[in-house]
Write an enzyme that holds these catalytic residues in place. Structure first.
Site, short mmCIF file in Angstrom:
data_model
loop_
_atom_site.label_atom_id
_atom_site.label_comp_id
_atom_site.label_asym_id
_atom_site.label_seq_id
_atom_site.Cartn_x
_atom_site.Cartn_y
_atom_site.Cartn_z
N TYR A 1 -3.57 -0.88 -3.78
CA TYR A 1 -4.50 -1.49 -2.83
C TYR A 1 -4.01 -2.80 -2.24
O TYR A 1 -3.01 -3.35 -2.66
CB TYR A 1 -5.91 -1.58 -3.39
CG TYR A 1 -6.17 -2.42 -4.61
CD1 TYR A 1 -7.33 -2.20 -5.33
CD2 TYR A 1 -5.32 -3.42 -5.05
CE1 TYR A 1 -7.63 -2.96 -6.44
CE2 TYR A 1 -5.61 -4.16 -6.16
CZ TYR A 1 -6.76 -3.94 -6.85
OH TYR A 1 -7.05 -4.69 -7.95
N GLU A 2 -4.77 -3.25 -1.21
CA GLU A 2 -4.39 -4.38 -0.35
C GLU A 2 -3.08 -4.11 0.38
O GLU A 2 -2.27 -5.01 0.61
CB GLU A 2 -4.31 -5.69 -1.15
CG GLU A 2 -5.53 -6.02 -1.97
CD GLU A 2 -6.82 -6.01 -1.15
OE1 GLU A 2 -6.76 -6.14 0.08
OE2 GLU A 2 -7.89 -5.85 -1.75
N GLY A 3 -2.88 -2.87 0.75
CA GLY A 3 -1.63 -2.45 1.38
C GLY A 3 -0.68 -1.96 0.31
O GLY A 3 -0.26 -2.73 -0.56
N GLN B 1 3.93 -3.24 2.07
CA GLN B 1 4.41 -4.60 1.84
C GLN B 1 5.90 -4.72 2.16
O GLN B 1 6.35 -5.74 2.71
CB GLN B 1 4.17 -5.01 0.38
CG GLN B 1 2.73 -4.93 -0.08
CD GLN B 1 1.81 -5.80 0.73
OE1 GLN B 1 2.15 -6.92 1.09
NE2 GLN B 1 0.62 -5.28 1.03
#
Length: 598
Positions: free
Chosen positions: A442-444, A449
């Site tokens: 999660y969060e990319g 990234q």
């Protein structure tokens, strides 16, 4: 049953001996009076809270999970969670590094980062409830109108209310340009928002009287794609002019996700039916505010895996010292016992040292980034602020991806130390593995990234930010290049630093011919960059340790630090050679694979 001891000595070593944060803070009026005693006292109390209050709830919370009443849409968290949060608020912990203007304590972000590492070690799923509030706080602090800030920031600062980030929708994850949630302008200046969000961590719970959701949605005339995204604050309960709570808003939890890990955090499916929201920032400019939330969350996710790496290592080490199995290959070590403890075996030590190196390197990087953020936000020199911001931008995808990948390696290898017992729930190790797995997603995802690092943060500015980091390496080489005792730590970093220039240029040139070449190389590239950063930080830690020993300090801590650094450079850092080779192999074997993937 697992145990946890806050790594206060290592935190103090980094803050006071390696980075000398209080010296740095002398140049910042906001933090000039912060001294080492204050920092140490806060860390000690934070460690007690993590170890004594939230850690004992970790296994029971995982077993109990969260429960949704589908009639009222209310969520009940595991036994003890709500009470632990009340203690957290009473202790003033949510306000630790928040703006004093809104009731915060105004302490440096470095201290807050250390607090959250310990909380993540103790109980990642619980920590996500207050942790998610920081993204909402930062977005409103940076982009909210004075009216919105006055309405929401004091309650978010105190912890009386919590916040969430409502970004993801069922049909789109990272590609937020595809989102469909709609925001209809109203005559009174508010908006009616309708849509569905998924994977909303801490999206509903019984900790607080109100939850402040920050929601991405589209205005009726918004352009397609990411340029048509706006950000809105949508509270669970509407807020009256006097700050009291009004009627229930049209935003509620429609379901809870059934997950592999972090079971005691309410990962909610959020439904909005004409929910009243207020615009944050400018129409169709939600991306700028969103990235404030996302970057805070990405650093937080790296911190989560750092916490799990530390606690998994601690328990694997304790087990390895106690568990008897076979005899040492070089001769019996425990003559009074039927077998030797497994810590005598080279491969067990390899796994333990891998986890320890990734914990110590990750803590150094997390502390370094936190100090850079303090400088970016508070330093009076504009160039220092600008350079710090550039370095944080460069390092953020590395913190998120490298630390979470390393956390997966460390938790699974710590589990492996336990043998069959690592697969059994009562030892706690399998939960650390399960909980850590989400951090890579999660969060990319970590692949996203990697694209962000190589495509945006390196090639996007012709390597300017990477060159700024290279100057830090050059300065260290200049200081210690002729010191024979530092050679084993300095030489590998200097060599890789030189190789990175050519390596980056090659990939950039190939990417100009075919953009898929960047995508094919990016994951390997990020890991090489991660080792370059870790190598620099381990060299700095070795530098301080060697000087302490030379000054006659007999604390075994410094000897241990050098041993971990030597292991890192001998066994982990050389991975960079393979990674550069696979990155240079290019994208042809990936993209010319239609038959294989038919």
């Amino acid at each position: 049953m697992p145990s946890y001891n806050p790594p206060l000595r290592d935190m103090q070593f980094l803050m006071h001996e390696v980075f000398k944060v209080t010296d740095v803070y002398q140049a910042m009026p906001q933090h000039a009076e912060v001294d080492a005693d204050t920092i140490n006292a806060v860390l000690e109390e934070a460690g007690k809270f993590a170890a004594n209050v939230t850690f004992p709830l970790n296994i029971s919370g995982d077993e109990e999970g969260c429960h949704l009443d589908k009639t009222t849409h209310e969520v009940t968290t595991p036994k003890g969670y709500k009470e632990a949060y009340a203690q957290f608020v009473e202790g003033g912990w949510p306000a630790l590094s928040c703006d004093t203007k809104y009731g915060g304590q105004g302490l440096p972000f470095v201290v807050n980062s250390a607090l959250y590492e310990m909380l993540n070690s103790a109980n990642q799923a619980w920590t996500m409830y207050p942790g998610l509030s920081h993204g909402a706080y930062e977005a409103l602090h940076a982009h909210g109108s004075p009216e919105l800030q006055a309405k929401y920031l004091p309650k978010l600062t105190s912890g009386e209310w919590t916040g969430t980030m409502c970004l993801t929708e069922p049909h789109c994850g990272t590609d937020l340009g595809l989102l469909r949630s709609k925001a209809e302008p109203q005559a009174d200046g508010s908006y009616k928002i309708t849509g569905n969000k998924i994977f909303i961590s801490a999206g509903e719970h019984d900790f607080t009287s109100n939850i402040v959701h920050l929601v991405l949605a589209r205005l009726p005339d918004a352009p397609a794609g990411s340029k048509g995204i706006s950000l809105f604050v949508v509270p669970k309960y509407l807020v009256n002019a006097d700050g009291s709570l009004g009627e229930r808003n049209g935003i509620y939890c429609g379901g809870l996700e059934h997950k592999m890990g972090i079971k005691s955090n309410a990962t909610a499916q959020i439904v909005m039916e004409d929910a009243v929201g207020e615009l944050v920032g400018q129409p169709n400019k939600g991306l700028q505010a969103m990235f404030v939330m996302m970057n805070a969350a990405r650093l937080g996710v790296g911190n989560q895996s750092l916490g799990l790496t530390e606690v998994a290592f601690q328990n694997a080490l304790a087990y390895a010292k106690d568990r008897l199995q076979m005899r040492s290959l070089s001769g019996t070590k425990a003559k009074d016992k039927p077998a030797d403890p497994i810590i005598v075996h080279p491969d067990v030590r390899r796994m333990l040292l891998t986890a320890k190196a990734y914990a110590e390197g990750g803590r150094a990087l997390s502390t370094f980034c936190a100090l850079l953020i303090d400088q970016e936000l508070n330093h009076p020199d504009e160039k220092v602020r600008s350079d710090s911001a550039d370095l944080v931008a460069l390092l953020t995808p590395i913190v998120k991806a490298f630390l979470t990948d390393n956390g997966w390696i460390a938790t699974t290898q710590s589990q492996q130390v336990f043998g069959g017992h690592g697969f059994i729930k009562e030892w706690g190790m399998e939960q650390y593995v399960r909980d850590n797995r989400i951090n890579m997603i999660y969060e990319g995802t970590n692949g996203v990234q990697a694209l962000d690092l190589l495509g945006r943060k390196v090639l996007g500015n012709q390597g300017a930010s990477l060159k700024k980091f290279g100057k830090l390496i050059a300065k260290l080489v200049e200081e210690e290049g002729v010191n024979e005792k530092m050679s084993e730590f300095i030489t590998p970093v200097a060599m890789l630093g030189e190789q990175m220039t050519k390596f980056t240029t090659e990939i950039g040139f190939k990417g100009m011919q075919n953009p898929d070449e960047v995508g094919a190389a990016s994951v390997d590239y990020l890991r090489v960059a991660g080792h370059l950063v870790f190598g620099y930080l381990f060299a700095r830690m070795a530098q301080v340790s060697l000087r302490a020993i030379a000054d006659g300090n007999t604390d075994p801590f410094y000897v241990a630090k050098l041993q971990v650094a030597r292991f890192y450079f001998a066994k982990l850092f050389p991975e960079t050679a393979t990674l550069m080779r696979t990155a240079r192999a290019g994208g042809k074997t990936l993209m010319d694979s239609d038959a294989a993937l038919a």
